[in-house]
Design a protein around this motif. Structure first.
Motif, PDB file in Angstrom:
ATOM      1  N   MET A 178       0.802  -1.222   0.000  1.00  0.00           N
ATOM      2  CA  MET A 178       0.000   0.000   0.000  1.00  0.00           C
ATOM      3  C   MET A 178       0.838   1.277   0.000  1.00  0.00           C
ATOM      4  N   LEU A 179       1.663   1.460   1.012  1.00  0.00           N
ATOM      5  CA  LEU A 179       2.389   2.723   1.094  1.00  0.00           C
ATOM      6  C   LEU A 179       3.482   2.827   0.035  1.00  0.00           C
ATOM      7  N   ALA A 180       4.007   1.705  -0.416  1.00  0.00           N
ATOM      8  CA  ALA A 180       4.970   1.757  -1.521  1.00  0.00           C
ATOM      9  C   ALA A 180       4.291   2.299  -2.773  1.00  0.00           C
ATOM     10  N   ALA A 181       3.093   1.789  -3.063  1.00  0.00           N
ATOM     11  CA  ALA A 181       2.356   2.279  -4.231  1.00  0.00           C
ATOM     12  C   ALA A 181       2.044   3.763  -4.093  1.00  0.00           C
ATOM     13  N   TYR A 182       1.719   4.191  -2.891  1.00  0.00           N
ATOM     14  CA  TYR A 182       1.385   5.604  -2.681  1.00  0.00           C
ATOM     15  C   TYR A 182       2.603   6.523  -2.790  1.00  0.00           C
ATOM     16  N   ILE A 183       3.806   5.992  -2.639  1.00  0.00           N
ATOM     17  CA  ILE A 183       4.987   6.813  -2.912  1.00  0.00           C
ATOM     18  C   ILE A 183       4.912   7.329  -4.345  1.00  0.00           C
ATOM     19  N   ALA A 184       4.642   6.407  -5.280  1.00  0.00           N
ATOM     20  CA  ALA A 184       4.527   6.784  -6.690  1.00  0.00           C
ATOM     21  C   ALA A 184       3.293   7.646  -6.926  1.00  0.00           C
ATOM     22  N   GLY A 185       2.169   7.243  -6.339  1.00  0.00           N
ATOM     23  CA  GLY A 185       0.931   7.982  -6.554  1.00  0.00           C
ATOM     24  C   GLY A 185       1.010   9.414  -6.064  1.00  0.00           C
ATOM     25  N   THR A 194       5.853  11.750   1.920  1.00  0.00           N
ATOM     26  CA  THR A 194       5.527  11.808   3.344  1.00  0.00           C
ATOM     27  C   THR A 194       4.206  12.528   3.618  1.00  0.00           C
ATOM     28  N   SER A 195       3.484  12.887   2.572  1.00  0.00           N
ATOM     29  CA  SER A 195       2.255  13.663   2.761  1.00  0.00           C
ATOM     30  C   SER A 195       1.227  12.905   3.599  1.00  0.00           C
ATOM     31  N   ALA A 204      -3.721  11.129  -5.201  1.00  0.00           N
ATOM     32  CA  ALA A 204      -2.878   9.966  -5.465  1.00  0.00           C
ATOM     33  C   ALA A 204      -3.736   8.730  -5.703  1.00  0.00           C
ATOM     34  N   THR A 205      -4.804   8.595  -4.945  1.00  0.00           N
ATOM     35  CA  THR A 205      -5.727   7.473  -5.133  1.00  0.00           C
ATOM     36  C   THR A 205      -6.321   7.493  -6.534  1.00  0.00           C
ATOM     37  N   ALA A 206      -6.699   8.667  -7.005  1.00  0.00           N
ATOM     38  CA  ALA A 206      -7.256   8.793  -8.353  1.00  0.00           C
ATOM     39  C   ALA A 206      -6.228   8.396  -9.405  1.00  0.00           C
ATOM     40  N   ALA A 207      -4.973   8.810  -9.202  1.00  0.00           N
ATOM     41  CA  ALA A 207      -3.917   8.469 -10.157  1.00  0.00           C
ATOM     42  C   ALA A 207      -3.660   6.967 -10.175  1.00  0.00           C
ATOM     43  N   GLY A 351      -8.325   4.701   0.563  1.00  0.00           N
ATOM     44  CA  GLY A 351      -7.947   4.864  -0.833  1.00  0.00           C
ATOM     45  C   GLY A 351      -7.484   3.572  -1.463  1.00  0.00           C
ATOM     46  N   TRP A 352      -6.697   2.801  -0.725  1.00  0.00           N
ATOM     47  CA  TRP A 352      -6.170   1.543  -1.260  1.00  0.00           C
ATOM     48  C   TRP A 352      -7.296   0.551  -1.537  1.00  0.00           C
ATOM     49  N   THR A 353      -8.296   0.563  -0.687  1.00  0.00           N
ATOM     50  CA  THR A 353      -9.473  -0.295  -0.919  1.00  0.00           C
ATOM     51  C   THR A 353     -10.129   0.074  -2.241  1.00  0.00           C
TER      52      THR A 353
END
Length: 358
Positions: A178-185, A194-195, A204-207, A351-353
């Motif tokens: 999850m958080l790895a993917a959100y680094i990119a997002g 770190t946001s 980021a979820t939309a992206a 968001g990940w869900t």
């Protein structure tokens, strides 16, 4: 996110975690003192990150008997400490776990008067954001979260945008974390990794949701091999042994930290509250801060050392040039330490869900 290769899922902040949530010499005279315990040391560390060769040399030089137990997630380590009966003198938490252990009062502030060699650390690891002043921990090894690509498919790549590009549809992988993917997002939409801002997390979820139609899938296991065979054009990746071996063996595969920054992680040493063998613990910390010993983390453990002076002692010079082991100083300048999101975790989870269900 340890060999911290593909188990770096735990290091880049494991899904299990987030979703559930010297004396330069050796054998100093204080070993065995009444205040600091006897000639023994109990260490709890990531599997493969403190090489056996390091432990054996410390035992030979000091006469201190070391018991080294290993774990595969920060959560396992934290649960042991929380039980109050772990009996460890040193533990090796990742950066976000240091924050959590401080908050739970499970580790002690370090006595810097008893530590020699902190000035050997690279600048990035002195006064880090997760532990200002290295008050509670001494960084030992480090790595990064970026991406890799095969130049037979993609001539060159420097941005997270590569992993969102329609022209590579069906040949792109993201880490199943999850958080790895959100680094990119987060970074691809202009935010910091770190946001904790709800609006930035939603963007980021939309992206990431839009990206799904491009992906071949989420993969935290064999993506280095898929890149090597050309089955994948590009994949989000953790640095470390598995990725480093593919980069070293296949000149077509390249590991990069994206121009947006990527992230950096580190595992370091901390003293648990109530540790009995503190003299031995400080001797071991000082031992690991010696450059020639820190170099063994690379030569014998395959990990990048936080010790800047250790590079002069590393025998495997190719490892120093492999970005999947040692990212350059310029590359990590913009990289963020991934921190504990605190109460913002719920926004990531929600968001990940959505991303996974889309």
């Amino acid at each position: 996110m340890r060999a911290r290769s593909l188990s770096r899922g735990a290091i880049a902040v494991s899904v299990a975690t987030v979703t559930a949530l010297v004396a330069t010499g050796c054998g100093g005279s204080d070993a065995g003192s009444a205040s600091g315990g006897g000639k023994k040391l109990n260490v709890y560390a990531w599997a493969g990150e403190i090489p056996d060769s390091v432990v054996k040399k410390f035992e030979q030089d000091t006469g201190i008997d070391v018991t080294l137990d290993t774990f595969d997630s920060n959560e396992t380590m934290t649960a042991k400490l929380s039980s109050g009966s772990a009996g460890y003198d040193l533990v090796e938490p990742s950066q976000y776990s240091v924050q959590q252990l401080i908050g739970q009062k499970l580790i002690e502030p370090l006595d810097h008067a008893r530590i020699k060699g902190l000035d050997n650390l690279a600048d990035k690891f002195r006064n880090p954001s997760y532990d200002p002043g290295n008050k509670y921990s001494v960084p030992w090894i480090w790595g990064t979260t970026g991406f890799a690509y095969n130049d037979k498919c993609i001539s060159s790549a420097t941005s997270w945008q590569t992993l969102f590009d329609d022209q590579y549809k069906g040949k792109i992988y993201m880490l199943d974390n999850m958080l790895a993917a959100y680094i990119a997002g987060l970074q691809v939409t202009g935010a910091r990794a770190t946001s904790t801002d709800k609006g930035e997390i939603e963007a980021a979820t939309a992206a990431l949701t839009k990206q799904k139609k491009v992906l071949a899938g989420y993969n935290s296991t064999n993506y280095p091999q898929l890149l090597s065979t050309g089955q994948a054009c590009a994949a989000q990746a953790w640095s470390g042994t598995a990725m480093a071996k593919v980069v070293a063996a296949n000149p077509n595969v390249h590991y990069v930290l994206p121009e947006e920054g990527g992230s950096i992680w580190t595992d370091g040493l901390a003293i648990p509250k109530g540790a009995k063998n503190t003299d031995a613990a400080y001797q071991f910390i000082n031992f690991l801060l010696r450059p020639e010993i820190a170099a063994m983390a690379t030569d014998d453990g395959g990990s990048a050392s936080t010790n800047a002076k250790a590079r002069d002692f590393v025998k495997d010079k190719k490892a120093l040039e492999n970005p999947a082991v040692y990212a350059s100083d310029a590359a990590i300048e913009k990289a963020d330490f991934l921190l504990d999101p605190g109460t913002a975790m719920k926004h990531f989870q929600q968001g990940w869900t959505k991303v996974k269900a889309s």
